[in-house]
Design an enzyme around this catalytic site. Structure first.
Site, PDB file in Angstrom:
ATOM      1  N   PHE A  53      50.783  72.989  29.339  1.00  0.00           N
ATOM      2  CA  PHE A  53      51.173  73.458  30.853  1.00  0.00           C
ATOM      3  C   PHE A  53      52.506  74.089  30.824  1.00  0.00           C
ATOM      4  O   PHE A  53      53.199  73.392  30.637  1.00  0.00           O
ATOM      5  CB  PHE A  53      51.141  72.347  32.003  1.00  0.00           C
ATOM      6  CG  PHE A  53      50.938  72.430  33.175  1.00  0.00           C
ATOM      7  CD1 PHE A  53      50.013  72.758  33.929  1.00  0.00           C
ATOM      8  CD2 PHE A  53      52.263  72.186  33.971  1.00  0.00           C
ATOM      9  CE1 PHE A  53      49.889  73.028  35.581  1.00  0.00           C
ATOM     10  CE2 PHE A  53      52.307  72.247  35.290  1.00  0.00           C
ATOM     11  CZ  PHE A  53      51.200  72.781  36.097  1.00  0.00           C
ATOM     12  N   GLU A  59      60.835  76.704  33.441  1.00  0.00           N
ATOM     13  CA  GLU A  59      61.599  77.966  32.776  1.00  0.00           C
ATOM     14  C   GLU A  59      63.216  77.473  33.127  1.00  0.00           C
ATOM     15  O   GLU A  59      63.599  76.704  33.593  1.00  0.00           O
ATOM     16  CB  GLU A  59      61.546  79.171  33.581  1.00  0.00           C
ATOM     17  CG  GLU A  59      59.918  79.629  33.761  1.00  0.00           C
ATOM     18  CD  GLU A  59      59.661  80.879  34.224  1.00  0.00           C
ATOM     19  OE1 GLU A  59      60.669  81.434  34.883  1.00  0.00           O
ATOM     20  OE2 GLU A  59      58.645  81.340  34.361  1.00  0.00           O
ATOM     21  N   ASN A 103      65.359  78.904  34.177  1.00  0.00           N
ATOM     22  CA  ASN A 103      66.321  79.018  35.689  1.00  0.00           C
ATOM     23  C   ASN A 103      65.211  78.239  36.776  1.00  0.00           C
ATOM     24  O   ASN A 103      65.408  78.701  37.893  1.00  0.00           O
ATOM     25  CB  ASN A 103      66.681  80.274  35.867  1.00  0.00           C
ATOM     26  CG  ASN A 103      67.589  80.844  35.040  1.00  0.00           C
ATOM     27  OD1 ASN A 103      68.681  80.028  34.771  1.00  0.00           O
ATOM     28  ND2 ASN A 103      67.572  82.122  34.554  1.00  0.00           N
ATOM     29  N   GLY A 115      63.085  74.944  37.613  1.00  0.00           N
ATOM     30  CA  GLY A 115      62.727  73.430  37.117  1.00  0.00           C
ATOM     31  C   GLY A 115      62.333  72.891  38.479  1.00  0.00           C
ATOM     32  O   GLY A 115      61.147  72.973  38.638  1.00  0.00           O
ATOM     33  N   ASP A 141      49.622  66.891  41.439  1.00  0.00           N
ATOM     34  CA  ASP A 141      49.200  65.755  42.615  1.00  0.00           C
ATOM     35  C   ASP A 141      48.519  64.825  41.434  1.00  0.00           C
ATOM     36  O   ASP A 141      48.933  63.601  41.292  1.00  0.00           O
ATOM     37  CB  ASP A 141      48.340  66.049  43.623  1.00  0.00           C
ATOM     38  CG  ASP A 141      49.178  66.874  44.804  1.00  0.00           C
ATOM     39  OD1 ASP A 141      50.300  66.718  44.673  1.00  0.00           O
ATOM     40  OD2 ASP A 141      48.404  67.389  45.664  1.00  0.00           O
ATOM     41  N   GLY A 142      47.651  65.423  40.839  1.00  0.00           N
ATOM     42  CA  GLY A 142      46.810  64.248  39.843  1.00  0.00           C
ATOM     43  C   GLY A 142      47.554  64.130  38.560  1.00  0.00           C
ATOM     44  O   GLY A 142      47.477  62.702  38.214  1.00  0.00           O
ATOM     45  N   GLU A 198      57.789  66.360  35.611  1.00  0.00           N
ATOM     46  CA  GLU A 198      56.469  66.219  36.553  1.00  0.00           C
ATOM     47  C   GLU A 198      57.053  66.160  38.041  1.00  0.00           C
ATOM     48  O   GLU A 198      56.231  65.567  38.954  1.00  0.00           O
ATOM     49  CB  GLU A 198      55.361  65.395  36.302  1.00  0.00           C
ATOM     50  CG  GLU A 198      54.678  65.814  34.903  1.00  0.00           C
ATOM     51  CD  GLU A 198      53.287  65.223  34.904  1.00  0.00           C
ATOM     52  OE1 GLU A 198      52.650  64.969  35.797  1.00  0.00           O
ATOM     53  OE2 GLU A 198      52.952  64.916  33.912  1.00  0.00           O
ATOM     54  N   GLY A 199      58.400  66.626  37.972  1.00  0.00           N
ATOM     55  CA  GLY A 199      58.922  66.396  39.461  1.00  0.00           C
ATOM     56  C   GLY A 199      59.860  65.087  39.493  1.00  0.00           C
ATOM     57  O   GLY A 199      59.589  64.322  39.542  1.00  0.00           O
ATOM     58  N   SER A 219      62.659  62.326  40.718  1.00  0.00           N
ATOM     59  CA  SER A 219      62.456  61.385  42.082  1.00  0.00           C
ATOM     60  C   SER A 219      62.998  62.108  43.284  1.00  0.00           C
ATOM     61  O   SER A 219      62.847  61.806  44.187  1.00  0.00           O
ATOM     62  CB  SER A 219      63.491  60.333  41.593  1.00  0.00           C
ATOM     63  OG  SER A 219      62.858  59.377  40.548  1.00  0.00           O
TER      64      SER A 219
END
Ligand code: COS
Length: 381
Positions: free
Chosen positions: A123, A127, A129, A131, A240-241, A363-364, A366
């Site tokens: 996936f 990049e 610049n 995140g 989300d998943g 994955e994002g 906190s």
């Protein structure tokens, strides 16, 4: 309310648990040392169906949905987060984007081969610049007849160096912001796609990440996932998943750290008695049990919501922030309970402490999850 795990998921859980115990657990130190999972072990994982678990049966998948997938991710994370990371990049992120929004043609073309593991997915969103601010990626996709031409670069792509196909996000209309992003499936052998430097990381050894470059990389228009301009939404729905499944891997990792702490505190004798008899240790074990229990059930609940066809963006953010932070707390306590042994490379806890640090970031972060949660709380009625 029924909290029981369905029988087919229980069977999946015991199958994965047995494979993990017999085949993966003995390899942990080797994977750590070599920074690679042996290819024959990856093949055994494929043969067992571990690359197929969440995909629909009509595309050769296991048909276990998000709950079954989470239960398996918990077992894999419990032995070594490298395994859940490889499966996560393939299933939760790359394959899920195709399954969620791809045309039937794309699903037929890619998902059966992904389910057998013949084709490994990755996936490619982040990049240099872009995140946290994923809508402002700079990789471009220019329409040229029945193709798009991609230019740009991606960073820290899990499975990047080994993948056969990439789910790639690129800007098709800069003026449109998040509505100008489009998702593509790009085959590894597409001219113009090259693999950059393989990263040296703090942890997660055995799970490879790398840069990916696109230089006038020509991708057929039929490889667009969903519609042009819908790519950002595809990325967010996919994440989300992915965040829920990552929460499940955290639960597995934390459970192992807790189990090891219980065993160690029973056998380690100081001042003439096992350290487990000290209330200071007991409270650390109890706090970790509360953490793991809460993380497991919020993960299963969020997975159930997805499986019952409901949107679970809010729950995904809650699971991601809670499970990633609880894992760091539990592993930190595990180091403390193990004392000097917890700091030594000969013991799993040291690796787990390093592996755990990334989950509060990828994955994002906190901070991004708290932003999503607070936005939901403060949105006008
Ligand atoms: N599901 C479906 N749609 C979603 C969504 C979700 N989970 N999240 C956002 N959207 C939609 C929004 O509804 C909005 O659509 P409309 O414009 O039609 O209203 C659109 O996407 C844009 O959303 P938003 O305005 O919230 O976008 P922002 O640019 O403010 O970004 C954050 C939102 C910060 C939450 C997002 O960029 C993010 O998750 N960043 C972290 C990225 C990440 O996880 N990177 C790791 C990569 S994988 S290792």
């Amino acid at each position: 309310m029924d909290f029981s795990v369905p029988d087919d998921v229980k069977l999946l859980q015991s199958t994965v648990r047995e494979f993990v115990r017999d085949r993966l657990a003995p390899l942990t130190m080797q994977v750590e040392h070599d920074d690679a999972v042996p290819s024959e072990v990856l093949q055994e994982m494929k043969d067992l169906g571990l690359f197929a678990i969440p995909f629909a049966e009509e595309y050769g998948g296991g048909g276990f949905g998000e709950l079954g997938y989470c239960v398996a991710m918990e077992e894999l994370g419990a032995v070594n987060a490298a395994y859940s990371n490889i499966i996560g990049g393939h299933c939760s992120l790359s394959g899920a984007a195709i399954a969620l929004a791809g045309s039937d043609h794309l699903k037929q073309r890619y998902l059966p081969a992904m389910a057998t593991g013949e084709k490994l997915g990755a996936f490619a969103l982040t990049e240099p610049n872009a995140g946290s601010d994923a809508a402002h990626i700079q990789t471009t996709a220019r329409r040229d007849g029945d193709h798009y031409v991609l230019n740009g670069s991606k960073l820290w792509v899990s499975n990047g160096p080994m993948a056969d196909l990439y789910t790639v996000f690129a800007v098709t209309d800069k003026e449109q912001g998040s509505k100008g992003v489009t998702a593509f499936v790009v085959d590894r052998d597409t001219p113009g796609l090259t693999i950059g430097k393989v990263d040296e990381k703090m942890g997660l050894r055995g799970s490879k990440t790398s840069e990916i470059f696109f230089d006038e990389c020509c991708v057929p228009a039929e490889n667009v996932i969903g519609e042009e301009g819908r790519g950002f939404r595809v990325a967010m729905q996919t994440l989300d998943g992915g965040r829920i499944a990552l929460g499940a891997s955290c639960v597995g990792q934390a459970q192992t750290a807790l189990t090891m702490s219980i065993q160690w505190s029973r056998q380690r004798v100081q001042f003439g008695r096992p350290i487990a008899s000290n209330q200071a240790i007991q409270w650390m074990l109890a706090d970790s049990e509360v953490d793991v229990h809460a993380g497991r059930w919020m993960t299963y609940h969020a997975a159930w919501k997805i499986d019952s066809g409901q949107r679970a963006s809010h729950e995904a953010a809650v699971v991601k922030v809670y499970c990633s932070e609880m894992l760091n707390r539990v592993v930190d306590r595990a180091v403390q309970v193990h004392g000097g042994m917890g700091y030594m490379k000969e013991f799993d806890i040291e690796r787990m402490y390093r592996d755990a640090r990334i989950v509060r970031i990828y994955e994002g972060t906190s901070e991004i999850q708290r932003m999503i949660i607070a936005d939901d709380l403060l949105r006008d009625e």
